[in-house]
Design a protein around this motif. Structure first.
Motif, PDB file in Angstrom:
ATOM      1  N   SER A  24       0.843  -1.197   0.000  1.00  0.00           N
ATOM      2  CA  SER A  24       0.000   0.000   0.000  1.00  0.00           C
ATOM      3  C   SER A  24       0.877   1.245   0.000  1.00  0.00           C
ATOM      4  O   SER A  24       1.902   1.289   0.690  1.00  0.00           O
ATOM      5  CB  SER A  24      -0.914  -0.002   1.232  1.00  0.00           C
ATOM      6  N   VAL A  25       0.476   2.241  -0.785  1.00  0.00           N
ATOM      7  CA  VAL A  25       1.211   3.514  -0.853  1.00  0.00           C
ATOM      8  C   VAL A  25       0.215   4.649  -0.678  1.00  0.00           C
ATOM      9  O   VAL A  25      -0.778   4.729  -1.403  1.00  0.00           O
ATOM     10  CB  VAL A  25       1.964   3.661  -2.186  1.00  0.00           C
ATOM     11  N   ASN A  26       0.464   5.502   0.305  1.00  0.00           N
ATOM     12  CA  ASN A  26      -0.420   6.630   0.598  1.00  0.00           C
ATOM     13  C   ASN A  26      -1.871   6.179   0.830  1.00  0.00           C
ATOM     14  O   ASN A  26      -2.825   6.864   0.459  1.00  0.00           O
ATOM     15  CB  ASN A  26      -0.383   7.663  -0.533  1.00  0.00           C
ATOM     16  N   GLY A  27      -2.007   5.015   1.437  1.00  0.00           N
ATOM     17  CA  GLY A  27      -3.340   4.500   1.755  1.00  0.00           C
ATOM     18  C   GLY A  27      -4.019   3.761   0.622  1.00  0.00           C
ATOM     19  O   GLY A  27      -5.129   3.240   0.805  1.00  0.00           O
ATOM     20  N   TYR A  28      -3.385   3.713  -0.544  1.00  0.00           N
ATOM     21  CA  TYR A  28      -3.971   3.037  -1.695  1.00  0.00           C
ATOM     22  C   TYR A  28      -3.279   1.693  -1.911  1.00  0.00           C
ATOM     23  O   TYR A  28      -2.043   1.633  -1.995  1.00  0.00           O
ATOM     24  CB  TYR A  28      -3.833   3.893  -2.959  1.00  0.00           C
ATOM     25  N   PRO A  29      -4.044   0.617  -2.012  1.00  0.00           N
ATOM     26  CA  PRO A  29      -3.429  -0.700  -2.212  1.00  0.00           C
ATOM     27  C   PRO A  29      -2.787  -0.824  -3.580  1.00  0.00           C
ATOM     28  O   PRO A  29      -3.278  -0.267  -4.564  1.00  0.00           O
ATOM     29  CB  PRO A  29      -4.618  -1.669  -2.066  1.00  0.00           C
ATOM     30  N   LEU A  30      -1.671  -1.531  -3.629  1.00  0.00           N
ATOM     31  CA  LEU A  30      -1.017  -1.819  -4.903  1.00  0.00           C
ATOM     32  C   LEU A  30      -1.699  -3.040  -5.516  1.00  0.00           C
ATOM     33  O   LEU A  30      -1.656  -4.137  -4.953  1.00  0.00           O
ATOM     34  CB  LEU A  30       0.477  -2.103  -4.701  1.00  0.00           C
TER      35      LEU A  30
ATOM     36  N   PHE B 145       1.600   4.438 -12.351  1.00  0.00           N
ATOM     37  CA  PHE B 145       1.652   3.083 -11.806  1.00  0.00           C
ATOM     38  C   PHE B 145       0.895   2.120 -12.715  1.00  0.00           C
ATOM     39  O   PHE B 145      -0.227   2.382 -13.122  1.00  0.00           O
ATOM     40  CB  PHE B 145       1.045   3.070 -10.398  1.00  0.00           C
ATOM     41  N   LYS B 146       1.510   1.008 -13.031  1.00  0.00           N
ATOM     42  CA  LYS B 146       0.903  -0.008 -13.886  1.00  0.00           C
ATOM     43  C   LYS B 146       0.416  -1.207 -13.082  1.00  0.00           C
ATOM     44  O   LYS B 146      -0.696  -1.688 -13.264  1.00  0.00           O
ATOM     45  CB  LYS B 146       1.894  -0.468 -14.944  1.00  0.00           C
ATOM     46  N   GLY B 147       1.245  -1.694 -12.175  1.00  0.00           N
ATOM     47  CA  GLY B 147       0.878  -2.874 -11.392  1.00  0.00           C
ATOM     48  C   GLY B 147       2.065  -3.339 -10.580  1.00  0.00           C
ATOM     49  O   GLY B 147       3.165  -2.776 -10.651  1.00  0.00           O
ATOM     50  N   ALA B 148       1.848  -4.386  -9.799  1.00  0.00           N
ATOM     51  CA  ALA B 148       2.914  -4.955  -8.983  1.00  0.00           C
ATOM     52  C   ALA B 148       2.679  -6.448  -8.849  1.00  0.00           C
ATOM     53  O   ALA B 148       1.541  -6.912  -8.845  1.00  0.00           O
ATOM     54  CB  ALA B 148       2.961  -4.290  -7.605  1.00  0.00           C
TER      55      ALA B 148
ATOM     56  N   LEU C 173      14.375 -13.689   1.203  1.00  0.00           N
ATOM     57  CA  LEU C 173      13.048 -14.128   0.805  1.00  0.00           C
ATOM     58  C   LEU C 173      13.106 -14.963  -0.476  1.00  0.00           C
ATOM     59  O   LEU C 173      13.960 -14.744  -1.327  1.00  0.00           O
ATOM     60  CB  LEU C 173      12.130 -12.926   0.595  1.00  0.00           C
ATOM     61  N   PRO C 174      12.156 -15.902  -0.631  1.00  0.00           N
ATOM     62  CA  PRO C 174      12.131 -16.751  -1.826  1.00  0.00           C
ATOM     63  C   PRO C 174      11.445 -16.089  -3.014  1.00  0.00           C
ATOM     64  O   PRO C 174      11.089 -16.754  -3.974  1.00  0.00           O
ATOM     65  CB  PRO C 174      11.350 -17.985  -1.351  1.00  0.00           C
ATOM     66  N   PHE C 175      11.234 -14.789  -2.939  1.00  0.00           N
ATOM     67  CA  PHE C 175      10.595 -14.045  -4.022  1.00  0.00           C
ATOM     68  C   PHE C 175      11.042 -12.593  -3.948  1.00  0.00           C
ATOM     69  O   PHE C 175      11.659 -12.165  -2.962  1.00  0.00           O
ATOM     70  CB  PHE C 175       9.064 -14.138  -3.930  1.00  0.00           C
ATOM     71  N   PHE C 176      10.735 -11.827  -4.991  1.00  0.00           N
ATOM     72  CA  PHE C 176      11.037 -10.393  -4.976  1.00  0.00           C
ATOM     73  C   PHE C 176       9.895  -9.653  -5.652  1.00  0.00           C
ATOM     74  O   PHE C 176       9.174 -10.200  -6.493  1.00  0.00           O
ATOM     75  CB  PHE C 176      12.375 -10.086  -5.675  1.00  0.00           C
ATOM     76  N   GLN C 177       9.734  -8.403  -5.260  1.00  0.00           N
ATOM     77  CA  GLN C 177       8.639  -7.577  -5.764  1.00  0.00           C
ATOM     78  C   GLN C 177       9.093  -6.749  -6.953  1.00  0.00           C
ATOM     79  O   GLN C 177      10.204  -6.215  -6.977  1.00  0.00           O
ATOM     80  CB  GLN C 177       8.134  -6.650  -4.666  1.00  0.00           C
ATOM     81  N   GLU C 178       8.219  -6.641  -7.949  1.00  0.00           N
ATOM     82  CA  GLU C 178       8.426  -5.738  -9.071  1.00  0.00           C
ATOM     83  C   GLU C 178       7.256  -4.757  -9.107  1.00  0.00           C
ATOM     84  O   GLU C 178       6.108  -5.172  -9.244  1.00  0.00           O
ATOM     85  CB  GLU C 178       8.512  -6.506 -10.390  1.00  0.00           C
ATOM     86  N   ILE C 179       7.549  -3.469  -8.955  1.00  0.00           N
ATOM     87  CA  ILE C 179       6.545  -2.418  -9.072  1.00  0.00           C
ATOM     88  C   ILE C 179       6.725  -1.787 -10.441  1.00  0.00           C
ATOM     89  O   ILE C 179       7.798  -1.267 -10.758  1.00  0.00           O
ATOM     90  CB  ILE C 179       6.691  -1.372  -7.954  1.00  0.00           C
TER      91      ILE C 179
ATOM     92  N   VAL D 103      10.728  -1.264 -10.614  1.00  0.00           N
ATOM     93  CA  VAL D 103      11.599  -0.986  -9.474  1.00  0.00           C
ATOM     94  C   VAL D 103      11.424  -2.088  -8.434  1.00  0.00           C
ATOM     95  O   VAL D 103      10.312  -2.571  -8.200  1.00  0.00           O
ATOM     96  CB  VAL D 103      11.300   0.405  -8.860  1.00  0.00           C
ATOM     97  N   THR D 104      12.538  -2.494  -7.845  1.00  0.00           N
ATOM     98  CA  THR D 104      12.550  -3.495  -6.783  1.00  0.00           C
ATOM     99  C   THR D 104      13.354  -2.945  -5.622  1.00  0.00           C
ATOM    100  O   THR D 104      14.432  -2.373  -5.811  1.00  0.00           O
ATOM    101  CB  THR D 104      13.177  -4.816  -7.275  1.00  0.00           C
ATOM    102  N   PHE D 105      12.824  -3.108  -4.405  1.00  0.00           N
ATOM    103  CA  PHE D 105      13.524  -2.685  -3.197  1.00  0.00           C
ATOM    104  C   PHE D 105      14.078  -3.910  -2.466  1.00  0.00           C
ATOM    105  O   PHE D 105      13.390  -4.919  -2.323  1.00  0.00           O
ATOM    106  CB  PHE D 105      12.586  -1.943  -2.234  1.00  0.00           C
ATOM    107  N   ILE D 106      15.325  -3.797  -2.014  1.00  0.00           N
ATOM    108  CA  ILE D 106      15.887  -4.767  -1.081  1.00  0.00           C
ATOM    109  C   ILE D 106      16.364  -3.961   0.117  1.00  0.00           C
ATOM    110  O   ILE D 106      17.435  -3.353   0.093  1.00  0.00           O
ATOM    111  CB  ILE D 106      17.039  -5.573  -1.701  1.00  0.00           C
ATOM    112  N   SER D 107      15.543  -3.939   1.143  1.00  0.00           N
ATOM    113  CA  SER D 107      15.759  -3.021   2.262  1.00  0.00           C
ATOM    114  C   SER D 107      16.441  -3.706   3.427  1.00  0.00           C
ATOM    115  O   SER D 107      16.306  -4.913   3.639  1.00  0.00           O
ATOM    116  CB  SER D 107      14.423  -2.435   2.727  1.00  0.00           C
TER     117      SER D 107
END
Length: 263
Positions: free
Chosen positions: A109-115, A162-165, A177-183, A200-204
């Protein structure tokens, strides 16, 4: 937030999982308790576990050699709660928990809006009277870290849409993690023709995050042929003073100039 699990065992026993709040962010802790109510006979609770689960996109191949994709729920963090105990008829037993949220956990979720495309939650697994049940998933909302939020906002300010995630199976360097996010984003007008799509992918981590930017996907981070991406490290200290729009534009120029697409 109160979520009643589907587990209903012989003898009328039931299980409820209560989260103090479904809102969290990477590196945080989810708190709550698992409440087990006894039925009309004495029972033995052998095991109580919690797990964080996420919907992950998995690629496969048919017998005929055709590629296909399907989604599966994948666990990525587990917590064992307590020891074996007896549950008397009509008794109530509460097991408090603190479930760590890994730093690499994807944002939902970003700024209260679900991805769109993100599904993460907490699932309770209970072994009671010889029966094993994986309960329904309690959805959680993972908000971005401040540095993540500022970078995502910079995309918007530059005109990206934004297109999707989604979550792709595979482990990237620096992540457990056994997966990674693509935004995914549609390109801004000023990059039209140079960028068809940006991901974009974050590894924090606790002190900094790595940002992976990819243009015009060609197989993804884990396969050959994806030469249009780069990885940058951002320290949290001083991130508030960083001009994120300029930072993003400069790094996009690095990527596009590398491929002779943008000047």
């Amino acid at each position: 937030m109160f979520k009643k699990l589907s587990a209903m065992f012989g003898g009328g026993a039931s299980v409820d999982t209560v989260l103090a709040s479904p809102h969290t962010r990477p590196g945080d802790v989810l708190r709550g308790e698992v409440r087990i109510s006894g039925g009309n006979v004495e029972m033995v609770v052998d095991r109580v576990e919690l797990e964080l689960v996420a919907k992950v996109e998995v690629e496969g191949e048919t017998v005929g050699g055709d590629d296909y994709e399907h989604n599966t729920m994948m666990a990525f963090q587990r917590l064992h709660l307590g020891h074996r105990f007896s549950l008397q008829p009509g008794a109530h037993h509460a097991v408090p928990f603190e479930l760590a949220v890994p730093w690499e956990t994807p944002v939902t979720s970003v700024n209260g809006y679900p991805l769109h495309g993100m599904q993460l939650g907490v699932r309770t697994e209970l072994e009671l009277a010889g029966a094993l049940d994986k309960g329904d998933m309690d959805p959680i909302q993972v908000n971005p870290l401040p540095a993540q939020a500022r970078l995502l906002d910079a995309f918007s300010r530059l005109g990206f849409q934004f297109k999707g995630a989604d979550l792709e199976r595979g482990t990237l360097y620096g992540s457990r993690l056994p997966f990674f996010q693509e935004i995914e984003f549609y390109p801004a007008h000023q990059y039209a023709g140079a960028i068809n799509e940006l991901e974009v992918t974050f590894i924090s981590g606790p002190q900094s995050m790595d940002v992976l930017l990819e243009l015009d996907k060609r197989g993804g981070f884990l396969s050959s042929g994806s030469d249009a991406y780069n990885r940058f490290t951002v320290q949290y200290a001083g991130a508030e003073q960083l001009n994120w729009e300029q930072w993003l534009h400069e790094h996009l120029q690095i990527l596009t100039q590398r491929r002779g697409l943008f000047s």
